[in-house]
Design an enzyme around this catalytic site. Structure first.
Site, PDB file in Angstrom:
ATOM      1  N   LYS A  40       0.838  -1.205   0.000  1.00 34.32           N
ATOM      2  CA  LYS A  40       0.000   0.000   0.000  1.00 34.32           C
ATOM      3  C   LYS A  40       0.874   1.256   0.000  1.00 34.32           C
ATOM      4  O   LYS A  40       0.618   2.211  -0.744  1.00 34.32           O
ATOM      5  CB  LYS A  40      -0.866  -0.038   1.257  1.00 34.32           C
ATOM      6  CG  LYS A  40      -2.122   0.766   1.168  1.00 34.32           C
ATOM      7  CD  LYS A  40      -2.937   0.402   2.398  1.00 34.32           C
ATOM      8  CE  LYS A  40      -4.229   1.119   2.476  1.00 34.32           C
ATOM      9  NZ  LYS A  40      -4.860   0.881   3.775  1.00 34.32           N
ATOM     10  N   PHE A 151     -15.756  12.196  12.217  1.00 29.80           N
ATOM     11  CA  PHE A 151     -17.174  12.095  11.844  1.00 29.80           C
ATOM     12  C   PHE A 151     -17.377  12.073  10.335  1.00 29.80           C
ATOM     13  O   PHE A 151     -18.492  12.242   9.860  1.00 29.80           O
ATOM     14  CB  PHE A 151     -17.959  13.256  12.470  1.00 29.80           C
ATOM     15  CG  PHE A 151     -17.853  13.298  13.968  1.00 29.80           C
ATOM     16  CD1 PHE A 151     -18.594  12.419  14.752  1.00 29.80           C
ATOM     17  CD2 PHE A 151     -16.985  14.176  14.598  1.00 29.80           C
ATOM     18  CE1 PHE A 151     -18.482  12.420  16.139  1.00 29.80           C
ATOM     19  CE2 PHE A 151     -16.869  14.196  15.980  1.00 29.80           C
ATOM     20  CZ  PHE A 151     -17.620  13.318  16.753  1.00 29.80           C
ATOM     21  N   CYS A 259     -19.190   1.354   9.596  1.00 30.63           N
ATOM     22  CA  CYS A 259     -19.330   2.116  10.847  1.00 30.63           C
ATOM     23  C   CYS A 259     -20.614   1.831  11.616  1.00 30.63           C
ATOM     24  O   CYS A 259     -20.562   1.385  12.755  1.00 30.63           O
ATOM     25  CB  CYS A 259     -19.225   3.600  10.554  1.00 30.63           C
ATOM     26  SG  CYS A 259     -17.709   3.997   9.677  1.00 30.63           S
TER      27      CYS A 259
HETATM   28  C1  UGA Z   1     -21.146   7.158   9.148  1.00 29.32           C
HETATM   29  C2  UGA Z   1     -21.483   8.507   9.800  1.00 29.32           C
HETATM   30  O1  UGA Z   1     -22.484   9.199   9.030  1.00 29.32           O
HETATM   31  C3  UGA Z   1     -20.227   9.389   9.910  1.00 29.32           C
HETATM   32  O2  UGA Z   1     -20.531  10.606  10.599  1.00 29.32           O
HETATM   33  C4  UGA Z   1     -19.160   8.615  10.677  1.00 29.32           C
HETATM   34  O3  UGA Z   1     -17.940   9.350  10.766  1.00 29.32           O
HETATM   35  C5  UGA Z   1     -18.887   7.295   9.967  1.00 29.32           C
HETATM   36  O4  UGA Z   1     -20.097   6.529   9.891  1.00 29.32           O
HETATM   37  C6  UGA Z   1     -17.828   6.571  10.763  1.00 29.32           C
HETATM   38  O5  UGA Z   1     -18.089   6.249  11.925  1.00 29.32           O
HETATM   39  O6  UGA Z   1     -16.697   6.428  10.294  1.00 29.32           O
HETATM   40  P1  UGA Z   1     -20.752   6.297   6.632  1.00 29.32           P
HETATM   41  O7  UGA Z   1     -20.758   4.914   7.198  1.00 29.32           O
HETATM   42  O8  UGA Z   1     -19.669   6.662   5.695  1.00 29.32           O
HETATM   43  O9  UGA Z   1     -20.727   7.411   7.808  1.00 29.32           O
HETATM   44  O10 UGA Z   1     -22.102   6.460   5.820  1.00 29.32           O
HETATM   45  P2  UGA Z   1     -23.520   7.197   5.979  1.00 29.32           P
HETATM   46  O11 UGA Z   1     -23.649   8.216   4.916  1.00 29.32           O
HETATM   47  O12 UGA Z   1     -23.731   7.662   7.358  1.00 29.32           O
HETATM   48  O13 UGA Z   1     -24.521   5.997   5.613  1.00 29.32           O
HETATM   49  C7  UGA Z   1     -24.550   4.796   6.357  1.00 29.32           C
HETATM   50  C8  UGA Z   1     -25.642   3.879   5.852  1.00 29.32           C
HETATM   51  O14 UGA Z   1     -26.929   4.391   6.197  1.00 29.32           O
HETATM   52  C9  UGA Z   1     -25.671   3.668   4.335  1.00 29.32           C
HETATM   53  O15 UGA Z   1     -25.887   2.299   4.074  1.00 29.32           O
HETATM   54  C10 UGA Z   1     -26.858   4.489   3.879  1.00 29.32           C
HETATM   55  O16 UGA Z   1     -27.446   3.966   2.707  1.00 29.32           O
HETATM   56  C11 UGA Z   1     -27.780   4.363   5.065  1.00 29.32           C
HETATM   57  N1  UGA Z   1     -28.736   5.490   5.200  1.00 29.32           N
HETATM   58  C12 UGA Z   1     -28.291   6.740   5.450  1.00 29.32           C
HETATM   59  C13 UGA Z   1     -30.088   5.235   5.091  1.00 29.32           C
HETATM   60  O17 UGA Z   1     -30.534   4.084   4.875  1.00 29.32           O
HETATM   61  N2  UGA Z   1     -30.984   6.271   5.236  1.00 29.32           N
HETATM   62  C14 UGA Z   1     -30.558   7.542   5.488  1.00 29.32           C
HETATM   63  O18 UGA Z   1     -31.430   8.434   5.615  1.00 29.32           O
HETATM   64  C15 UGA Z   1     -29.183   7.786   5.592  1.00 29.32           C
END
Ligand code: UGA
Length: 437
Positions: A40, A151, A259
């Site tokens: 990597k 975050f 996450c």
């Molecule tokens: C999430 C958090 O949003 C971040 O703030 C955090 O830093 C991160 O985890 C982490 O702990 O590293 P992430 O996993 O990248 O971020 O993705 P999200 O955009 O939060 O979506 C997570 C899941 O929820 C996806 O599968 C998405 O499709 C789903 N989701 C999201 C829904 O089903 N409905 C929604 O309204 C929003």
């Protein structure tokens, strides 16, 4: 490029590590990136970015002169006082976080009174306290420790780093906490300076709350299906209440990623280990698991037995703008469909390489129209923009059947119906009740 700022080290070059490194380089720091994976590091030295993250390649390229990639921890220790830790903390079979990579980093630190570990990896509450105990036992009391949870969201990580909603710094009030605050100062974000355990809890509680919001709206969606209401309208009406807010009220076929599933179960486990039964989180997890499987029942309702049926999955990544398939709904869905005798064909714009590894037995198509060819049903799993722009007449003439299941409520139902196809979303009641656009 901005003015010169203090150098830092970043240990671990995954999503969080690489974005943090490139982000601080953009703000003016020289950054030594350390990873034990020599391949990597070689790729990064050549300018290759091992993950798909919009804007990251450009950010790394623009700050190339400020970024050093190495497998030697000493390089970071020599040049920087703050060492950001961004190694993986995957779930164990028990649901606890696996901290072995974090502990390797801790063990590798020499005695020092001029260095600090700055924890970016998501860790259980109490990790900072136990690392400080370990430092003390090993005669490394001088080593400072700061909790600085991350975050950022995959797919918008660069933007999230540069424009955070808040910066959380948990420390003992020594030089290291001040230095981390100073490092983030150019971002001009609201600052929460607190103790280490509270900072650790902010991270877990935030992810658990967002996951709860999603499972809540998914349950409302399921009730909407029984009652004829449209969850999209319900979410719009709810979200306009400032106290609720419109974000994370998008009903669908469940949350995935590296996450939410991990952190919800880690918080539940953490509570359980300290004697508290966190009932709400049990429900959040269970609702999410069932939500991924509801699509199968919907397909059966329309198609009867799935044996020999050709089901096309559009999208495989856990969300758009990433190639990450960890805990993606597509994994559960394709396994369930195959177990029921269906032939699963799938297309994802970016995640094909991951899919080849993770979905044996699933036929991977080179494009959306290839995937839907002769399909009895199409399921939208990940709401990539290109699926929203599909010509549904072309889809209709390619398909054998007529059923489109919109697992993310992201498609234009009217265009789908106008093409002679049938449409079923998540929590959208009967087709007749769909609000006119
Ligand atoms: C999430 C958090 O949003 C971040 O703030 C955090 O830093 C991160 O985890 C982490 O702990 O590293 P992430 O996993 O990248 O971020 O993705 P999200 O955009 O939060 O979506 C997570 C899941 O929820 C996806 O599968 C998405 O499709 C789903 N989701 C999201 C829904 O089903 N409905 C929604 O309204 C929003």
């Amino acid at each position: 490029m901005s003015q010169q700022r203090p150098p830092i080290g970043v240990i671990g070059t995954g999503y969080v590590g690489l974005v943090t490194a490139a982000g601080f380089a953009e703000l003016g720091s020289d950054v030594v990136c350390v990873d034990i994976d020599a391949d990597k590091i070689e790729r990064l030295r050549r300018g290759e970015i091992p993950i798909y993250e919009p804007g990251l390649e450009e950010l790394v390229a623009r700050n190339r002169e400020r970024l050093t990639f190495t497998t030697r921890l000493e390089d970071a220790l020599e040049r920087a006082r703050l060492l950001f830790v961004a190694v993986g903390t995957p779930p164990t079979y028990s649901g606890d976080a696996d901290l072995s990579a974090v502990h390797q980093v801790v063990a590798a630190m020499p005695p020092s009174d001029r260095h600090a570990l700055v924890m970016k990896s998501t860790v259980p509450v109490g990790t900072g306290a136990s690392i400080k105990r370990i430092f003390a036992e090993q005669g490394k009391d001088g080593f400072s420790y700061v909790s600085c949870p991350e975050f950022l969201k995959e797919g918008s990580a660069v933007k999230d780093f540069l424009h955070p909603d808040r910066v959380v710094v948990g420390d003992d009030g020594d030089w290291a906490g001040d230095a981390v605050v100073e490092l983030y100062a150019p971002l001009d974000a609201p600052l929460v300076r607190t103790d280490i355990s509270s900072a650790e809890m902010v991270k877990l509680a935030s992810n658990a709350f967002l996951a709860t919001k999603i499972s809540f709206i998914n349950e409302i969606a399921n009730v909407c299906e029984e009652t004829g209401a449209d969850v999209m309208e319900v979410a719009r009406g709810m979200g306009l209440d400032d106290r609720i807010g419109p974000k994370f009220l998008q009903a669908g076929i469940g949350f995935g990623g590296s996450c939410f599933p991990k952190d919800v179960s880690a918080l539940k486990q953490l509570a359980g280990n300290s004697g508290y039964h966190f009932q709400l989180l049990n429900a959040v997890i269970e609702v999410n698991e069932l939500q991924k499987r509801r699509v199968v029942a919907k397909l059966q309702k329309h198609l009867g037995s799935l044996v020999g049926k050709r089901i096309a999955l559009l999208g495989l990544a856990f969300k758009p703008e990433t190639d990450d398939m960890r805990e993606a709904s597509s994994l559960v869905l394709s396994a369930r469909l195959q177990a029921d005798g269906a032939h699963v064909v799938a297309y994802d714009p970016i995640a094909e390489e991951q899919a080849r590894r993770l979905l044996p037995g699933v036929e991977l198509a080179p494009g959306a129209l290839d995937a839907v060819q002769d399909a009895d049903a199409v399921v939208l799993v990940t709401e990539w923009q290109e699926f929203k722009e599909l010509d549904w007449r072309e889809v209709a003439s390619a398909m054998r059947g007529t059923l489109v299941i919109d697992g993310r409520n992201a498609l234009d139902a009217h265009a789908i119906l106008a093409a002679g196809l049938s449409y079923e979303g998540v929590g959208r009641g009967t087709v007749a009740s769909l609000a006119t656009p």
